[in-house]
Design a protein around this motif. Sequence first.
Motif, short mmCIF file in Angstrom:
data_model
loop_
_atom_site.label_atom_id
_atom_site.label_comp_id
_atom_site.label_asym_id
_atom_site.label_seq_id
_atom_site.Cartn_x
_atom_site.Cartn_y
_atom_site.Cartn_z
N SER B 207 0.83 -1.20 0.00
CA SER B 207 0.00 0.00 0.00
C SER B 207 0.87 1.26 0.00
CB SER B 207 -0.93 -0.02 1.22
OG SER B 207 -1.44 1.24 1.50
N ALA B 208 1.89 1.27 0.82
CA ALA B 208 2.79 2.43 0.86
C ALA B 208 3.46 2.63 -0.49
CB ALA B 208 3.83 2.26 1.97
N ALA B 209 3.95 1.53 -1.05
CA ALA B 209 4.64 1.61 -2.34
C ALA B 209 3.71 2.10 -3.44
CB ALA B 209 5.23 0.25 -2.70
N SER B 210 2.46 1.69 -3.35
CA SER B 210 1.49 2.08 -4.38
C SER B 210 1.20 3.58 -4.32
CB SER B 210 0.19 1.30 -4.21
OG SER B 210 -0.52 1.78 -3.09
N ARG B 211 1.45 4.20 -3.17
CA ARG B 211 1.28 5.65 -3.05
C ARG B 211 2.58 6.39 -3.33
NH1 ARG B 211 -0.63 4.00 1.85
NH2 ARG B 211 0.92 5.23 2.95
N GLY B 212 3.59 5.66 -3.84
CA GLY B 212 4.84 6.31 -4.21
C GLY B 212 5.79 6.50 -3.05
N ARG B 213 5.51 5.83 -1.94
CA ARG B 213 6.39 5.96 -0.77
C ARG B 213 7.33 4.76 -0.71
NH1 ARG B 213 6.60 10.49 1.11
NH2 ARG B 213 6.35 10.18 3.32
N ALA B 214 8.55 5.01 -0.22
CA ALA B 214 9.45 3.88 0.06
C ALA B 214 9.05 3.34 1.41
CB ALA B 214 10.90 4.35 0.06
N PRO B 215 8.55 2.11 1.47
CA PRO B 215 7.99 1.61 2.73
C PRO B 215 9.05 1.49 3.83
CG PRO B 215 7.33 0.23 0.85
CD PRO B 215 8.42 1.15 0.37
#
Lengths: 341, 341, 341, 341
Positions: B207-215
């Motif tokens: 989910s984090a990665a899908s929002r462009g965040r490095a988890p």
Amino acid sequence: MRIGMLTSGGDAPGLNAVIRGAVLIGQTVHGHDFIGLRDGWRGLIEADTMPLGRNEVKGISKQGGTILGTSRTNPFEGRGGVDRVTEVMTELGIDAIIAIGGEGTLAAAKRLTDAGIRIVGVPKTVDNDLDATDYTFGFDTAVQIATEAMDRLRTTGDAHSRCMVAEVMGRHVGWIALHSGMASGAHAILIPEQRTSMEQIAAWVTSAASRGRAPLVVVAEGFTLDSMDDPHSERGLDAFGRPRLGGIGELIAPLIEERTGIETRATTLGHIQRGGTPSAFDRVLATRLGMAAVNAVTNGDWGRMVALRSTEIVTVPFAEALGTLKTVPQSRYDEAAMLFG
Amino acid sequence: MRIGMLTSGGDAPGLNAVIRGAVLIGQTVHGHDFIGLRDGWRGLIEADTMPLGRNEVKGISKQGGTILGTSRTNPFEGRGGVDRVTEVMTELGIDAIIAIGGEGTLAAAKRLTDAGIRIVGVPKTVDNDLDATDYTFGFDTAVQIATEAMDRLRTTGDAHSRCMVAEVMGRHVGWIALHSGMASGAHAILIPEQRTSMEQIAAWVTSAASRGRAPLVVVAEGFTLDSMDDPHSERGLDAFGRPRLGGIGELIAPLIEERTGIETRATTLGHIQRGGTPSAFDRVLATRLGMAAVNAVTNGDWGRMVALRSTEIVTVPFAEALGTLKTVPQSRYDEAAMLFG
Amino acid sequence: MRIGMLTSGGDAPGLNAVIRGAVLIGQTVHGHDFIGLRDGWRGLIEADTMPLGRNEVKGISKQGGTILGTSRTNPFEGRGGVDRVTEVMTELGIDAIIAIGGEGTLAAAKRLTDAGIRIVGVPKTVDNDLDATDYTFGFDTAVQIATEAMDRLRTTGDAHSRCMVAEVMGRHVGWIALHSGMASGAHAILIPEQRTSMEQIAAWVTSAASRGRAPLVVVAEGFTLDSMDDPHSERGLDAFGRPRLGGIGELIAPLIEERTGIETRATTLGHIQRGGTPSAFDRVLATRLGMAAVNAVTNGDWGRMVALRSTEIVTVPFAEALGTLKTVPQSRYDEAAMLFG
Amino acid sequence: MRIGMLTSGGDAPGLNAVIRGAVLIGQTVHGHDFIGLRDGWRGLIEADTMPLGRNEVKGISKQGGTILGTSRTNPFEGRGGVDRVTEVMTELGIDAIIAIGGEGTLAAAKRLTDAGIRIVGVPKTVDNDLDATDYTFGFDTAVQIATEAMDRLRTTGDAHSRCMVAEVMGRHVGWIALHSGMASGAHAILIPEQRTSMEQIAAWVTSAASRGRAPLVVVAEGFTLDSMDDPHSERGLDAFGRPRLGGIGELIAPLIEERTGIETRATTLGHIQRGGTPSAFDRVLATRLGMAAVNAVTNGDWGRMVALRSTEIVTVPFAEALGTLKTVPQSRYDEAAMLFG
């Protein structure tokens, strides 16, 4: 619900963490919608807004300042007032407001709430002078910065056998001075709540020097000398008969040197105490306060602010937080003073 | 009175501030005399002492570690026991002991107190797992260090679009993980108190990665996976059939990568979390606890430890602090978990 | 050989690392014996010494200040002079001196060396204004502290849409301002080497503000305004006709506000720039310089100081380091100024 | 000119400062236009770009990581190659490329330049192992982080009378170990360039302990033991016959404990060394390199990289920087080793 959010008054490390905590939980858990009001009450009165969604709060909890901007605008001045606030809220479709600010902000929020506006408050004061909360965010960061600065001052004081005077924030209360002074092993802590004579200050300084220590004096900006110690104070003038410009640190440093014969230097920490990356403590506190503020909005707890009690976040009526400054109690000062001698 | 002082168990930032606070106030205000017992209970059992006066505690409150040394010696093992402790105290003229330590230390102190030895305790645990005190010193410093490390990990994670796993201290409780994870905006916090499946972890990471965040995944060293997620766990062996060596961070990193397809790296923060200069918060807390411990000795409050409640220092019976670990309550975990999604 | 060591002039982060490096290598590798001279040349003239062996230098390389103490005593004043120095050296059995100090110290060292006294120098100036060495220790730490302070000032400037003025050290040269200003993305850097009009300063500030940035102006304490910009400068008086007290930062902040209409605040970083834990860069540099100084003593390289050239430590005659301040060259200023606009 | 910019290989603190320096000066002084190529050479080969103007580089010089993203893609692999690069450059209207990367990146850049592509390089390696430049950005930050971590490790080592082993970056060269070990007063520094026997290591550790010091051993990740000291090394297996997983720090800690009888703990600093806010030194260096790279582009200095020589930025042909690693010379190691004993 559409929530307008504003930050008002002086900035404090942690403002952005409050904003982020509120927006993240408000959107994903409660389905609220947020709108940023620029520069405190000004943004509300002038309907000056910015988008405030998940994207805007990405990674901001570790940034100082506030992405919303801040100002000292009073919502009742100029074209402001209850009618104008109501008008703008209707116009922008704002159902409720989260106002993050200090005593002035919360007093204005109370007045607006009393008139029916739906507001929840988040207390903010670097000085930690708000009643009804154990700590305010920003305070821990300020104490940490001041303590690190004093650690530095001590080594240069030691090298030169000088007395170092450090002036920290605290216009009306001495919390930052008390904590940073205790953390850095100060030999005197001077706070607005306590009258302290130059004779006493000089005695502490001399005592530290006699034990081979470079004396460290921490003074809150709001500390004042008795007029008998400060020949010019009655007239608000300095030794040259001019209005005083420098702070209290620069005032007492030469007085200490004069009385003790020990070379003395003053440093005013100033704005570096309120900027920059917040401490982890403040980030956690601010995030939790932001989340709790949204919960209060969701519950319709108008006229209340969120607060820290022990390790829990609670809400208290605005009235409880207003009226009396949280000053340093005598017992806390006495505790710290036992370490001066 | 002559007071023997010892530090026992793992070190924690703030130990020296406790010692300094106690000695300064004990000598100048109460007229007590101090003697240092080296390396915890060992120094008591073996009558291995060091001078502990004003001079020895100069400037130590900002130093990590403990000038007294520490060890995990149990005072009831070997040649120890109530008789031996009494004998050494008589021999050295020690009237009372201030014991600074964690649950094991306080349990031993309770047993000795029950047998008539005069002891006051100061709670110490970096993990913050002691009941009856809001916080223990050292915890704030550990959280701050971990948070700064994660701030660093996030930028390298962002640059490489990687998932970063950070393993922090916390063998039995997740307080450090909870606070540092919340402060650093972690996308998952894994603590011993909460069962969390690899499926759930992978969902948060994705989910984090899908929002462009490095988890960012923060994991307490004491977190364990369900056996269904960890094919080797039942036997305490790793994938090569050998006893597990690496920490939980290194275990779950490849499992995350496998499930999410996102390159994942683990970092174990380890000993840097418990050493070095304490935060200002911990210095103030530790100094106040040291001072309060001397007050308790002066009042003859044997069998009690000093503790933080809200902003006040109180004393509580040893029994109250023992028996149950202070774990992260469900409400605090749920609060943090709302930010993962 | 018995080597006397002294630190003279203002303190700088790294002094203790020089001392430690010299003593460790001098004792274990060369078999020299050290004696500490207290408070610079004063300790030599007054034969005021302290033991200086392996034990005294334990763990000091990360401490600010100097364990030897320092002062601005000139060895040729009062009862000093070549004869007195010779007398004390004979009396104490000192074969050679390592003098750590700035231009004044090195000039005195040169004069003594010319008269036959055996001295090796180690250059010290936080301001980095000594020729013949790429950098002096203490400079990197000062730049780092100033940069961190400016990172903090920027966030508070942004929150309030204010112009922040930061005054840093640099009485005669602008190196600290140049580097910290470049590191923190300053919109104007004002240094003693460059005349800059208020008109130009205001233009930079306005330009930054027009791009939505909170302007940051970094000013070295030795920067001066042209008299046409500063109506009181000719007389050395301020607007109230009194001798100037505040620094240049406090002088130009209101002038910027007046010209640009942008609220402006000044902060004077002061003594925190020269105290406390040295950066790793400075510890390495200082340790290497201390070691090289002992090598120079061992080789009989009297009248020379150690210096950094690229990544190597070399020795140069005192004369080469004296006479001309190392100022910021036009090319380096122009390079930095390209980023203001 | 339109300049494509890319960052390739492992990230390093300062990448963003290079980008900002280049873009600011390129736009305002030279009138160039920039385009960001995502994730290193991948962005070039796949024509994956992002806007790169003044707005994008606002305030990034103090951020770790790289706003352009990075990867280890080789421009000659897959669909890459000179023709593809030329095709994309034409398609995107790119006149020249600034490639920021390590040895692999510069080798690829050289090959492309030899084929007529217009490229200027900026050297990047946290390990500082590139010839032809005194230092690379990122190195100073890594050394500073490692040094601060070791300062922390030492206090916990002292408290427990333990030997602490700290593993730092440095796969092929020992620069970070050398500098951070020297800065933190290590009792042994183990680097890939120097064969060191377990016997020697144990002797250093024992010697430090015998002087009452808690031994600190700094080891670069690329250090290897002789096979006679490491019974399993020949087979690349550990004591359980499995492929080695842990780093060299975890390998030698038990060997030290076994040989010396001193309790020993290992900490692997890992990724925290390469992330987060760059030091002021690295920000200045990186900014200057970025600006110089644009100057080189403007001058048509294809096939060259910018480099630091003493305090000046120069350009050197790619060839000069390639081929040989910059290892720690014997003299620098010997210098550091004199402090171990």
